[in-house]
Design a protein around this motif. Structure first.
Motif, PDB file in Angstrom:
ATOM      1  N   LYS A 161       0.856  -1.188   0.000  1.00  0.00           N
ATOM      2  CA  LYS A 161       0.000   0.000   0.000  1.00  0.00           C
ATOM      3  C   LYS A 161       0.888   1.233   0.000  1.00  0.00           C
ATOM      4  O   LYS A 161       2.092   1.151   0.287  1.00  0.00           O
ATOM      5  N   LEU A 162       0.306   2.378  -0.324  1.00  0.00           N
ATOM      6  CA  LEU A 162       1.036   3.636  -0.173  1.00  0.00           C
ATOM      7  C   LEU A 162       1.243   3.874   1.320  1.00  0.00           C
ATOM      8  O   LEU A 162       0.301   3.731   2.110  1.00  0.00           O
ATOM      9  N   PRO A 163       2.440   4.246   1.733  1.00  0.00           N
ATOM     10  CA  PRO A 163       2.753   4.228   3.164  1.00  0.00           C
ATOM     11  C   PRO A 163       2.271   5.419   3.977  1.00  0.00           C
ATOM     12  O   PRO A 163       2.391   5.402   5.198  1.00  0.00           O
ATOM     13  N   HIS A 164       1.735   6.456   3.338  1.00  0.00           N
ATOM     14  CA  HIS A 164       1.389   7.660   4.086  1.00  0.00           C
ATOM     15  C   HIS A 164       0.023   8.180   3.644  1.00  0.00           C
ATOM     16  O   HIS A 164      -0.327   8.112   2.462  1.00  0.00           O
ATOM     17  N   TRP A 165      -0.731   8.744   4.577  1.00  0.00           N
ATOM     18  CA  TRP A 165      -2.087   9.219   4.283  1.00  0.00           C
ATOM     19  C   TRP A 165      -2.103  10.311   3.210  1.00  0.00           C
ATOM     20  O   TRP A 165      -3.013  10.355   2.375  1.00  0.00           O
ATOM     21  N   ALA A 166      -1.108  11.215   3.242  1.00  0.00           N
ATOM     22  CA  ALA A 166      -1.074  12.289   2.244  1.00  0.00           C
ATOM     23  C   ALA A 166      -0.849  11.725   0.842  1.00  0.00           C
ATOM     24  O   ALA A 166      -1.406  12.243  -0.142  1.00  0.00           O
ATOM     25  N   VAL A 200       9.543  10.557   9.638  1.00  0.00           N
ATOM     26  CA  VAL A 200      10.339   9.481   9.050  1.00  0.00           C
ATOM     27  C   VAL A 200      11.811   9.584   9.456  1.00  0.00           C
ATOM     28  O   VAL A 200      12.676   8.983   8.829  1.00  0.00           O
ATOM     29  N   LEU A 201      12.072  10.343  10.509  1.00  0.00           N
ATOM     30  CA  LEU A 201      13.421  10.477  11.051  1.00  0.00           C
ATOM     31  C   LEU A 201      13.469   9.920  12.467  1.00  0.00           C
ATOM     32  O   LEU A 201      12.582  10.184  13.283  1.00  0.00           O
ATOM     33  N   TYR A 202      14.497   9.151  12.765  1.00  0.00           N
ATOM     34  CA  TYR A 202      14.656   8.604  14.116  1.00  0.00           C
ATOM     35  C   TYR A 202      14.862   9.727  15.121  1.00  0.00           C
ATOM     36  O   TYR A 202      14.335   9.706  16.228  1.00  0.00           O
ATOM     37  N   ASP A 203      15.652  10.739  14.715  1.00  0.00           N
ATOM     38  CA  ASP A 203      15.867  11.930  15.539  1.00  0.00           C
ATOM     39  C   ASP A 203      15.329  13.133  14.780  1.00  0.00           C
ATOM     40  O   ASP A 203      16.022  13.711  13.943  1.00  0.00           O
ATOM     41  N   PRO A 204      14.105  13.553  15.041  1.00  0.00           N
ATOM     42  CA  PRO A 204      13.491  14.649  14.283  1.00  0.00           C
ATOM     43  C   PRO A 204      14.231  15.975  14.405  1.00  0.00           C
ATOM     44  O   PRO A 204      14.084  16.836  13.536  1.00  0.00           O
ATOM     45  N   SER A 205      15.041  16.126  15.436  1.00  0.00           N
ATOM     46  CA  SER A 205      15.722  17.406  15.657  1.00  0.00           C
ATOM     47  C   SER A 205      16.788  17.691  14.609  1.00  0.00           C
ATOM     48  O   SER A 205      17.274  18.832  14.519  1.00  0.00           O
ATOM     49  N   VAL A 206      17.171  16.690  13.806  1.00  0.00           N
ATOM     50  CA  VAL A 206      18.206  16.933  12.789  1.00  0.00           C
ATOM     51  C   VAL A 206      17.693  17.805  11.657  1.00  0.00           C
ATOM     52  O   VAL A 206      18.474  18.343  10.869  1.00  0.00           O
ATOM     53  N   LEU A 207      16.375  17.979  11.576  1.00  0.00           N
ATOM     54  CA  LEU A 207      15.789  18.784  10.502  1.00  0.00           C
ATOM     55  C   LEU A 207      15.764  20.251  10.920  1.00  0.00           C
ATOM     56  O   LEU A 207      15.036  20.638  11.828  1.00  0.00           O
ATOM     57  N   GLN A 232      14.174   0.765  11.953  1.00  0.00           N
ATOM     58  CA  GLN A 232      12.893   1.291  12.424  1.00  0.00           C
ATOM     59  C   GLN A 232      12.048   1.893  11.297  1.00  0.00           C
ATOM     60  O   GLN A 232      11.177   2.719  11.557  1.00  0.00           O
ATOM     61  N   ASP A 233      12.307   1.501  10.059  1.00  0.00           N
ATOM     62  CA  ASP A 233      11.521   2.031   8.942  1.00  0.00           C
ATOM     63  C   ASP A 233      10.068   1.592   9.105  1.00  0.00           C
ATOM     64  O   ASP A 233       9.748   0.404   9.015  1.00  0.00           O
ATOM     65  N   SER A 234       9.177   2.551   9.344  1.00  0.00           N
ATOM     66  CA  SER A 234       7.760   2.241   9.543  1.00  0.00           C
ATOM     67  C   SER A 234       6.994   2.181   8.221  1.00  0.00           C
ATOM     68  O   SER A 234       5.843   1.746   8.190  1.00  0.00           O
ATOM     69  N   TRP A 235       7.612   2.626   7.146  1.00  0.00           N
ATOM     70  CA  TRP A 235       6.961   2.582   5.831  1.00  0.00           C
ATOM     71  C   TRP A 235       7.127   1.218   5.192  1.00  0.00           C
ATOM     72  O   TRP A 235       6.166   0.637   4.707  1.00  0.00           O
ATOM     73  N   ASP A 263      13.900   7.769   6.236  1.00  0.00           N
ATOM     74  CA  ASP A 263      14.757   8.757   5.575  1.00  0.00           C
ATOM     75  C   ASP A 263      16.210   8.561   6.000  1.00  0.00           C
ATOM     76  O   ASP A 263      16.790   9.354   6.750  1.00  0.00           O
ATOM     77  N   ALA A 264      16.812   7.501   5.507  1.00  0.00           N
ATOM     78  CA  ALA A 264      18.161   7.117   5.926  1.00  0.00           C
ATOM     79  C   ALA A 264      19.228   8.091   5.453  1.00  0.00           C
ATOM     80  O   ALA A 264      20.225   8.317   6.147  1.00  0.00           O
ATOM     81  N   SER A 265      19.062   8.674   4.277  1.00  0.00           N
ATOM     82  CA  SER A 265      20.089   9.577   3.740  1.00  0.00           C
ATOM     83  C   SER A 265      20.249  10.824   4.602  1.00  0.00           C
ATOM     84  O   SER A 265      21.286  11.481   4.553  1.00  0.00           O
ATOM     85  N   ILE A 266      19.238  11.143   5.396  1.00  0.00           N
ATOM     86  CA  ILE A 266      19.322  12.278   6.315  1.00  0.00           C
ATOM     87  C   ILE A 266      19.575  11.789   7.734  1.00  0.00           C
ATOM     88  O   ILE A 266      20.517  12.211   8.401  1.00  0.00           O
TER      89      ILE A 266
END
Length: 311
Positions: free
Chosen positions: A142-147, A186-193, A258-261, A288-291
């Motif tokens: 399935k598509l992994p996200h509601w949007a 999609v980030l394990y540590d959201p603060s990196v953004l 931990q990829d939830s998608w 989002d592994a590249s980030i």
């Protein structure tokens, strides 16, 4: 704010013209850095070259890194008057490689880009030196996200109206905040953004008409393919799955634990199908592994290329 392309690449943003699957010329934006054997970075759905910002400089110490925006994404052309055929990305990737590389490159591809790269390795094996895929939706049900689901279900004419009215531009602060919320998930540590990251991630959607239309179009193609797969009708996803054992090049599979998608169990399954594959699970890493896990991803890429005598 400073121009990201100019700050990242010695020659800034460059353009190459390829012929798309319908025979029309289309402008592809790219940047390159470093010398040596070519290495192509391929982004996923809804992203652009900026998503590889933490890999370009480290990998350019070893290779000639080429980072491009796929047709319809980022700064590349968005031919909204033409509807896309399923699988167009595969042929267009082949033509980009033929234009920019004088030998088979390493292809590093994330998410949907990884699916395109797997098919390229099957259909055009002579164009792939080494293959590295990250969190690839090869067994997506399935598509992994509601949007994504909403865009896939919305008539394209409505999305074209939203795009024509430039609503994302008029509501830019709100749009950036929504994108920031979703990307942090999609980030394990959201603060990196950072705020600068949010600005550039949203930039094409806000500044370039046609971006939302093309992303929605790709999502609608993906939704149809998944539906055909569920109904056991002929589809591109099943075709790629059935030919995984035909991939001849040395392959590295990277997957966020931990990829939830797309769960890490998909990585084990993919690893079993590809003959010359190595699997590495990335701890403390979501989709989002590249980030989120850029250092681990870069180190794994360099070690793999050294092990397989590419460097």
């Amino acid at each position: 704010m400073k121009d990201w392309w100019q700050a990242t690449f010695l020659q800034g943003r460059q353009n190459v013209i390829i012929t798309d699957t319908k025979g029309y010329p289309v402008q592809i934006s790219y940047g390159e850095k470093g010398k040596g054997k070519p290495l192509i970075l391929l982004h996923g759905m809804g992203n652009w070259s900026y998503n590889w910002r933490y890999s370009i400089n480290p990998l350019s110490q070893h290779c000639r890194v080429i980072c491009f925006d796929a047709k319809g994404y980022g700064f590349s052309e968005k031919p909204v008057s033409r509807r896309e055929d399923n699988g167009h990305q595969i042929i267009e990737l082949a033509r980009i490689i033929q234009e920019l590389c004088d030998e088979p490159p390493v292809i590093v591809a994330e998410s949907l880009g990884g699916l395109v790269a797997l098919s390229l390795a099957q259909e055009y094996p002579h164009l792939v030196g080494r293959l590295i895929v990250v969190n690839v939706p090869i067994f997506a049900e399935k598509l992994p996200h509601w949007a994504m689901w909403i865009l896939a279900q919305t008539p394209i004419e409505i999305i074209e109206t939203i795009d024509t009215l430039r609503l994302t531009y008029l509501l830019a602060p709100l749009f950036r905040e929504i994108m920031a919320m979703e990307r942090r998930q999609v980030l394990y540590d959201p603060s990196v953004l950072s705020q600068e990251d949010i600005y550039w991630i949203a930039y094409p959607f806000i500044e370039f008409p046609g971006t939302i239309v093309k992303v929605a179009e790709e999502l609608q193609i993906a939704a149809r393919e998944i539906a055909k797969w569920q109904e056991k009708k002929p589809n591109l996803l099943s075709k790629i799955q059935s030919k995984l054992s035909a991939i001849e090049c040395q392959t590295l599979i990277l997957w966020g634990q931990q990829d939830s998608w797309f769960p890490a169990s998909h990585a084990d399954k993919l690893h079993k199908y590809i003959p010359h594959a190595k699997l590495q699970i990335l701890p403390n890493c979501c989709h989002d592994a590249s980030i989120g896990s850029s250092q681990e991803v870069n180190q794994a890429i360099v070690e793999f290329l050294q092990e397989t005598n590419f460097l």
